[in-house]
Design a protein around this motif. Sequence first.
Motif, PDB file in Angstrom:
ATOM      1  N   GLU A  62       0.826  -1.200   0.000  1.00 20.86           N
ATOM      2  CA  GLU A  62       0.000   0.000   0.000  1.00 20.86           C
ATOM      3  C   GLU A  62       0.864   1.255   0.000  1.00 20.86           C
ATOM      4  OE1 GLU A  62      -3.228   0.460  -0.276  1.00 20.86           O
ATOM      5  OE2 GLU A  62      -3.541  -1.681  -0.592  1.00 20.86           O
ATOM      6  N   GLU A  63       1.976   1.246   0.735  1.00 21.79           N
ATOM      7  CA  GLU A  63       2.883   2.398   0.728  1.00 21.79           C
ATOM      8  C   GLU A  63       3.499   2.602  -0.644  1.00 21.79           C
ATOM      9  OE1 GLU A  63       4.312   2.079   5.421  1.00 21.79           O
ATOM     10  OE2 GLU A  63       5.670   1.535   3.772  1.00 21.79           O
ATOM     11  N   LEU A  64       3.856   1.508  -1.309  1.00 22.77           N
ATOM     12  CA  LEU A  64       4.427   1.620  -2.648  1.00 22.77           C
ATOM     13  C   LEU A  64       3.388   2.078  -3.657  1.00 22.77           C
ATOM     14  CD1 LEU A  64       6.988   1.116  -4.328  1.00 22.77           C
ATOM     15  CD2 LEU A  64       6.191  -1.211  -4.703  1.00 22.77           C
ATOM     16  N   ARG A  65       2.159   1.640  -3.508  1.00 23.41           N
ATOM     17  CA  ARG A  65       1.107   2.032  -4.444  1.00 23.41           C
ATOM     18  C   ARG A  65       0.709   3.491  -4.268  1.00 23.41           C
ATOM     19  NH1 ARG A  65      -4.357   2.237  -4.372  1.00 23.41           N
ATOM     20  NH2 ARG A  65      -4.384   1.555  -2.194  1.00 23.41           N
ATOM     21  N   GLN A  66       0.757   4.004  -3.049  1.00 22.57           N
ATOM     22  CA  GLN A  66       0.367   5.385  -2.772  1.00 22.57           C
ATOM     23  C   GLN A  66       1.526   6.376  -2.881  1.00 22.57           C
ATOM     24  OE1 GLN A  66      -1.416   5.341   1.107  1.00 22.57           O
ATOM     25  NE2 GLN A  66      -3.074   3.947   0.505  1.00 22.57           N
ATOM     26  N   ALA A  67       2.721   5.895  -3.200  1.00 15.79           N
ATOM     27  CA  ALA A  67       3.889   6.782  -3.271  1.00 15.79           C
ATOM     28  C   ALA A  67       3.755   7.868  -4.330  1.00 15.79           C
ATOM     29  CB  ALA A  67       5.156   5.956  -3.501  1.00 15.79           C
ATOM     30  N   PRO A  68       3.255   7.576  -5.570  1.00 14.64           N
ATOM     31  CA  PRO A  68       3.146   8.676  -6.552  1.00 14.64           C
ATOM     32  C   PRO A  68       2.213   9.790  -6.103  1.00 14.64           C
ATOM     33  CG  PRO A  68       3.027   6.535  -7.642  1.00 14.64           C
ATOM     34  CD  PRO A  68       2.938   6.270  -6.167  1.00 14.64           C
ATOM     35  N   GLN A  69       1.118   9.458  -5.417  1.00 18.92           N
ATOM     36  CA  GLN A  69       0.194  10.495  -4.962  1.00 18.92           C
ATOM     37  C   GLN A  69       0.670  11.176  -3.674  1.00 18.92           C
ATOM     38  OE1 GLN A  69      -0.800   7.372  -5.719  1.00 18.92           O
ATOM     39  NE2 GLN A  69      -1.753   7.760  -7.728  1.00 18.92           N
ATOM     40  N   ALA A  70       1.430  10.466  -2.846  1.00 25.22           N
ATOM     41  CA  ALA A  70       1.867  11.041  -1.571  1.00 25.22           C
ATOM     42  C   ALA A  70       2.958  12.090  -1.748  1.00 25.22           C
ATOM     43  CB  ALA A  70       2.350   9.927  -0.633  1.00 25.22           C
ATOM     44  N   GLY A  71       3.798  11.955  -2.779  1.00 29.33           N
ATOM     45  CA  GLY A  71       4.893  12.901  -2.942  1.00 29.33           C
ATOM     46  C   GLY A  71       6.091  12.527  -2.084  1.00 29.33           C
ATOM     47  N   TRP A  72       7.158  13.327  -2.216  1.00 27.86           N
ATOM     48  CA  TRP A  72       8.405  12.998  -1.521  1.00 27.86           C
ATOM     49  C   TRP A  72       8.270  13.136  -0.006  1.00 27.86           C
ATOM     50  CZ3 TRP A  72      12.821  10.621  -2.519  1.00 27.86           C
ATOM     51  CH2 TRP A  72      13.883  10.802  -1.648  1.00 27.86           C
ATOM     52  N   HIS A  73       7.561  14.142   0.483  1.00 23.96           N
ATOM     53  CA  HIS A  73       7.506  14.394   1.919  1.00 23.96           C
ATOM     54  C   HIS A  73       6.656  13.362   2.653  1.00 23.96           C
ATOM     55  CE1 HIS A  73       9.613  18.214   1.572  1.00 23.96           C
ATOM     56  NE2 HIS A  73       8.837  18.508   0.550  1.00 23.96           N
ATOM     57  N   LEU A  74       5.598  12.871   2.028  1.00 24.82           N
ATOM     58  CA  LEU A  74       4.718  11.904   2.671  1.00 24.82           C
ATOM     59  C   LEU A  74       5.049  10.468   2.285  1.00 24.82           C
ATOM     60  CD1 LEU A  74       1.305  13.772   2.299  1.00 24.82           C
ATOM     61  CD2 LEU A  74       2.884  13.785   4.236  1.00 24.82           C
ATOM     62  N   MET A  75       6.078  10.279   1.506  1.00 23.96           N
ATOM     63  CA  MET A  75       6.466   8.942   1.076  1.00 23.96           C
ATOM     64  C   MET A  75       7.119   8.184   2.225  1.00 23.96           C
ATOM     65  SD  MET A  75       8.885   8.031  -2.199  1.00 23.96           S
ATOM     66  CE  MET A  75       8.017   9.278  -3.162  1.00 23.96           C
ATOM     67  N   ALA A  76       7.012   6.856   2.195  1.00 26.18           N
ATOM     68  CA  ALA A  76       7.615   6.028   3.242  1.00 26.18           C
ATOM     69  C   ALA A  76       9.137   6.162   3.213  1.00 26.18           C
ATOM     70  CB  ALA A  76       7.211   4.569   3.062  1.00 26.18           C
ATOM     71  N   ASN A  77       9.762   6.036   4.384  1.00 25.02           N
ATOM     72  CA  ASN A  77      11.209   6.221   4.485  1.00 25.02           C
ATOM     73  C   ASN A  77      11.988   5.163   3.707  1.00 25.02           C
ATOM     74  OD1 ASN A  77      10.891   8.463   6.152  1.00 25.02           O
ATOM     75  ND2 ASN A  77      10.848   7.225   8.005  1.00 25.02           N
ATOM     76  N   TRP A  78      11.493   3.927   3.682  1.00 23.32           N
ATOM     77  CA  TRP A  78      12.239   2.883   2.976  1.00 23.32           C
ATOM     78  C   TRP A  78      12.191   3.100   1.469  1.00 23.32           C
ATOM     79  CZ3 TRP A  78      10.014  -0.488  -0.542  1.00 23.32           C
ATOM     80  CH2 TRP A  78       8.621  -0.546  -0.582  1.00 23.32           C
ATOM     81  N   ILE A  79      11.135   3.725   0.968  1.00 23.00           N
ATOM     82  CA  ILE A  79      11.085   4.042  -0.469  1.00 23.00           C
ATOM     83  C   ILE A  79      12.067   5.169  -0.790  1.00 23.00           C
ATOM     84  CG2 ILE A  79       9.591   4.779  -2.351  1.00 23.00           C
ATOM     85  CD1 ILE A  79       7.251   3.554  -0.935  1.00 23.00           C
TER      86      ILE A  79
END
Length: 268
Positions: A62-79
Amino acid sequence: MQSDDKPINGRPSPSFLDLLSQTPPPPGTGLDKEPGTTRFAQLRAGWNASWEQGGFLHGRWEELRQAPQAGWHLMANWIKALLLLTGLCAVIILLDTAGDVFDATVSRLADTVPVTQAGTSAVSELWGVVDNPIRSYIDQHTAGLAVSSSAVYTFWQIVGWFGLIGGFTGSTGARITWTCWGAGSVLAVWSAAPADGRTVATGIAVLAWTIASTLALRGLSLRPVVNNFPPPAPAFQPQIEIRPELHIPAPAPAPDDDTPDNVHPLQR
């Protein structure tokens, strides 16, 4: 072992090892079975449980799937760490390839330029004035290190290309690296060049460095930036003030001396 992952849908996301240790073996696998078979069944059950809602692998997906919409600041740390590591590897590969291409280009130019009386080309002579003292300086000062002089020389080339390309793109860190790299190279030429031609060799190194700095420091200005912005206009906020009116009665007239005492004003 507790998991430090972010909560998913208000619940903490357990790690895969937590699910593996807490998941009971499937029915039909008891103590009478072989240990390897029981362990494999438990591992399979933990794998399936981790893909369910709230599981470890489900949360990472879910974190990987939501990464494009979340942006750099809200992206998971491991990504973020994975992207930075990938970009760093790509930059190292590009710099190493650029160094090989530059060496091949310089060698090709040296072969095409007409030779001088000494039998060497003018380009290779000018490059050797700067390159040979640096190689000699690196050879002299890497005798007791655990790294070879050739590896240090390759690292010196990679750092120079990084400062040149990064400075051309406008990176402040790359421009600082280019400045330190150029100053260190000039000092190495001054230290390792022959005593008779030390001044000329250092001057050629400084000129070559300043010529390349027109690309690395492109757009850099020493003039202070002055922003003459007009002050913001005060916001107009109309306010209605209601002031109470106080009616003060007029004072009574003073009595006249000629008026008799038995005469009083008519009161209603």
